[in-house]
Design a protein around this motif. Structure first.
Motif, mmCIF file in Angstrom:
data_model
loop_
_atom_site.group_PDB
_atom_site.id
_atom_site.type_symbol
_atom_site.label_atom_id
_atom_site.label_comp_id
_atom_site.label_asym_id
_atom_site.label_seq_id
_atom_site.Cartn_x
_atom_site.Cartn_y
_atom_site.Cartn_z
ATOM 1 N N THR A 88 0.671 -1.143 -0.037
ATOM 2 C CA THR A 88 0.086 -0.121 0.189
ATOM 3 C C THR A 88 0.940 1.344 0.087
ATOM 4 N N GLU A 89 2.133 1.303 0.161
ATOM 5 C CA GLU A 89 3.054 2.277 0.196
ATOM 6 C C GLU A 89 3.450 2.364 -1.361
ATOM 7 N N ILE A 90 3.349 1.718 -1.934
ATOM 8 C CA ILE A 90 3.643 1.794 -3.422
ATOM 9 C C ILE A 90 2.922 2.844 -4.267
ATOM 10 N N ASP A 91 3.616 3.653 -4.889
ATOM 11 C CA ASP A 91 3.014 4.864 -5.811
ATOM 12 C C ASP A 91 2.676 4.396 -7.053
ATOM 13 N N HIS A 92 1.037 4.089 -7.225
ATOM 14 C CA HIS A 92 0.778 3.533 -8.576
ATOM 15 C C HIS A 92 0.089 4.567 -9.255
ATOM 16 N N GLY A 93 0.269 5.956 -9.155
ATOM 17 C CA GLY A 93 -0.002 6.844 -10.204
ATOM 18 C C GLY A 93 -1.588 6.780 -10.560
ATOM 19 N N GLU A 94 -2.318 6.074 -9.867
ATOM 20 C CA GLU A 94 -3.755 5.764 -10.433
ATOM 21 C C GLU A 94 -3.842 5.221 -11.718
ATOM 22 N N ASP A 95 -2.583 4.415 -12.171
ATOM 23 C CA ASP A 95 -2.846 3.613 -13.450
ATOM 24 C C ASP A 95 -3.719 2.402 -13.289
ATOM 25 N N PRO A 96 -4.668 2.112 -13.907
ATOM 26 C CA PRO A 96 -5.636 1.401 -13.685
ATOM 27 C C PRO A 96 -4.916 -0.225 -13.665
ATOM 28 N N GLN A 97 -3.966 -0.486 -14.653
ATOM 29 C CA GLN A 97 -3.351 -1.923 -14.634
ATOM 30 C C GLN A 97 -2.453 -1.975 -13.289
ATOM 31 N N LYS A 98 -1.785 -0.908 -12.782
ATOM 32 C CA LYS A 98 -0.959 -1.160 -11.711
ATOM 33 C C LYS A 98 -2.019 -1.398 -10.515
#
Length: 199
Positions: A177-187
């Motif tokens: 949950t600390e990972i920055d996914h940049g609101e990328d749907p696939q990530k």
């Protein structure tokens, strides 16, 4: 006299039989000279550590953190998402539930670590990835042992076993949950799939 039931000593990377001249151990894993040279293991900087993992591992894990983090840094950061994406498939042929859980958890640990610290470029050598995942299992088991020690947990006690699973899953949950996914749907989908394994 009985014959030894142990098989030949194999290289962790290529699974070929080790020769007497193959002397390298990388994070405790035996590696043949050819694989060591191809992966340039002796050129990696293993002096670095990691505050995040240092605080949640016990002695055995801490002893190989330098090697584990060196491999993580050698892998491109974005490739960490590829590692997380295989969590659901990597254990398809593993029937034993405990073994499956160990492989899934260590793969989550490896993928999240690469996303956090990866600096590599270009293609990832499958041998390097294989070695990285093996060391990831050692580090992940060290996280569990640290939880046992710090919590005074009893391995033969069912309640303590459940507490250990919860504590270990909380560590993985926090890493994911600390990972920055940049609101990328696939990530986001990859992270949700991984979180499903630990909640």
């Amino acid at each position: 006299m009985e014959e030894s039931s142990e098989g030949p000593d194999l290289c962790t990377v290529c699974r070929g039989e080790l020769k007497e001249t193959d002397r390298l151990e990388f994070g405790g894993a035996r590696v043949c000279n050819d694989c060591s040279a191809r992966l340039k293991l002796e050129e990696l900087d293993i002096t670095g550590s990691d505050e995040k993992l240092q605080g949640i591992t016990e002695a055995q894990g801490q002893n190989i953190l330098g090697e584990f983090m060196a491999l993580a840094r050698a892998i491109p950061r974005e490739y960490g998402w590829n590692i997380l994406a295989i969590v659901g498939q990597i254990t398809e042929n593993i029937e034993d539930e405990q073994a499956r859980s160990i492989v899934e958890n260590s793969t989550i640990l490896c993928g999240s670590t690469v996303i956090r610290v990866g600096e590599g470029e270009g293609e990832v050598d499958p041998g390097l990835l294989s070695l990285f995942l093996v060391l990831g299992q050692v580090v992940d088991l060290s996280i569990m042992r640290s939880a046992v020690i710090s919590g005074g947990l009893r391995m033969s006690n069912r309640l303590d076993e459940m507490i250990l699973i919860g504590e270990h899953n909380r560590v993985l949950f926090d890493l994911l949950t600390e990972i920055d996914h940049g609101e990328d749907p696939q990530k986001e989908l990859i992270l949700a799939s991984c979180l499903q394994k630990v909640v």
